[in-house]
Design an enzyme around this catalytic site. Sequence first.
Site, PDB file in Angstrom:
ATOM      1  N   PHE A   2       0.956  -0.900  -0.388  1.00 38.31           N
ATOM      2  CA  PHE A   2       0.216   0.200  -0.449  1.00 38.31           C
ATOM      3  C   PHE A   2       0.705   1.213   0.464  1.00 38.31           C
ATOM      4  CE2 PHE A   2      -2.138  -3.465   2.063  1.00 38.31           C
ATOM      5  CZ  PHE A   2      -3.384  -3.841   1.535  1.00 38.31           C
ATOM      6  N   SER A  47      -7.045  -7.702  -1.505  1.00 35.33           N
ATOM      7  CA  SER A  47      -6.435  -7.141  -0.017  1.00 35.33           C
ATOM      8  C   SER A  47      -6.884  -5.249  -0.011  1.00 35.33           C
ATOM      9  CB  SER A  47      -4.771  -6.730  -0.036  1.00 35.33           C
ATOM     10  OG  SER A  47      -4.230  -8.601   0.367  1.00 35.33           O
ATOM     11  N   CYS A  54      -3.752  -5.006   7.019  1.00 36.24           N
ATOM     12  CA  CYS A  54      -3.632  -5.433   5.177  1.00 36.24           C
ATOM     13  C   CYS A  54      -5.178  -6.652   5.767  1.00 36.24           C
ATOM     14  CB  CYS A  54      -2.591  -6.113   4.760  1.00 36.24           C
ATOM     15  SG  CYS A  54      -3.293  -7.651   2.969  1.00 36.24           S
ATOM     16  N   THR A  56      -7.993  -9.387   4.016  1.00 39.85           N
ATOM     17  CA  THR A  56      -8.950  -9.862   1.992  1.00 39.85           C
ATOM     18  C   THR A  56     -10.017 -10.343   2.400  1.00 39.85           C
ATOM     19  OG1 THR A  56      -6.643 -11.631   3.003  1.00 39.85           O
ATOM     20  CG2 THR A  56      -8.375 -12.356   0.983  1.00 39.85           C
ATOM     21  N   ALA A  70      -7.722 -12.632  11.936  1.00 41.68           N
ATOM     22  CA  ALA A  70      -8.310 -13.702  13.152  1.00 41.68           C
ATOM     23  C   ALA A  70      -7.283 -12.927  14.204  1.00 41.68           C
ATOM     24  CB  ALA A  70      -6.269 -14.510  11.924  1.00 41.68           C
ATOM     25  N   HIS A 108       0.823  -4.426   7.710  1.00 36.63           N
ATOM     26  CA  HIS A 108       1.401  -5.607   8.810  1.00 36.63           C
ATOM     27  C   HIS A 108       1.525  -4.719   9.944  1.00 36.63           C
ATOM     28  CE1 HIS A 108       2.769  -8.624   5.352  1.00 36.63           C
ATOM     29  NE2 HIS A 108       2.134  -8.449   5.189  1.00 36.63           N
ATOM     30  N   THR A 154       5.078  12.082   8.241  1.00 38.72           N
ATOM     31  CA  THR A 154       6.361  12.434   9.033  1.00 38.72           C
ATOM     32  C   THR A 154       6.271  12.376  10.268  1.00 38.72           C
ATOM     33  OG1 THR A 154       6.610  13.006   6.300  1.00 38.72           O
ATOM     34  CG2 THR A 154       8.343  13.406   7.876  1.00 38.72           C
TER      35      THR A 154
END
Length: 235
Positions: A2, A47, A54, A56, A70, A108, A154
Amino acid sequence: MFTGIVEIIGTVLEYQELDVSASGGNGVSLTITDASKILSDVHIGDSIAINGTCLTVTEFTNNDFKVGIAPETLKKTNLGSLKKGSKVNLERAMTGETRFGGHMVQGHVDTVAEIVSSVPEGNAIVYTFKLRDPEFIKYVVHKGFICVDGTSLTVTNVNDDAAEFSIMMIKHTQENVVLPLKKLGDFVNIEVDLAGKLIEKQVQVALDNEINSDNSPLINLITRIVQKVVKEQLA
């Protein structure tokens, strides 16, 4: 992958905890609505980042989509605090034709951080966050990239001892992401810049290889230094 450029803000339509006998184990089924803008080209298995995580796509309509979360993801992120009506940042996975306006984001999430300060500065806002897991502060550097709830930002200040860092959010970004809707004490998802973790790993492997080799440049250098010190002490 991404870019950290949030496309739209969606709304949680349904947050359903699943028992161990249900599909997906004892995780969560999450349905997001108000998402028509990013669903015109969606497919099952695509995704989509929700607050920088991320996930699905397992089902979708013209305006809604469903994902499974999960247990491990619930531990690492703030998604477990979502409820019906919660607003979330949404971004589709990038394509080869995507304009790259943010930075390389995996989706992630590494940890979460607490919002500890929110201070207006002109029409911008300076936010300060405290990491739940302080070991990740070593990857946060002044003027480096950080991903907060899926938003590429930033870093403007780092306090290593307190495991805190700050960012400045301009007015345009405030109007297009969920962070301004949150209050002090709320948690945000944090993904540190991947480059720092890759460099650390490469340095660690290189040092291990040097140390484990009897004739490596590092061992030879240490040997010469020790021999020089011993010689000076005996002189």
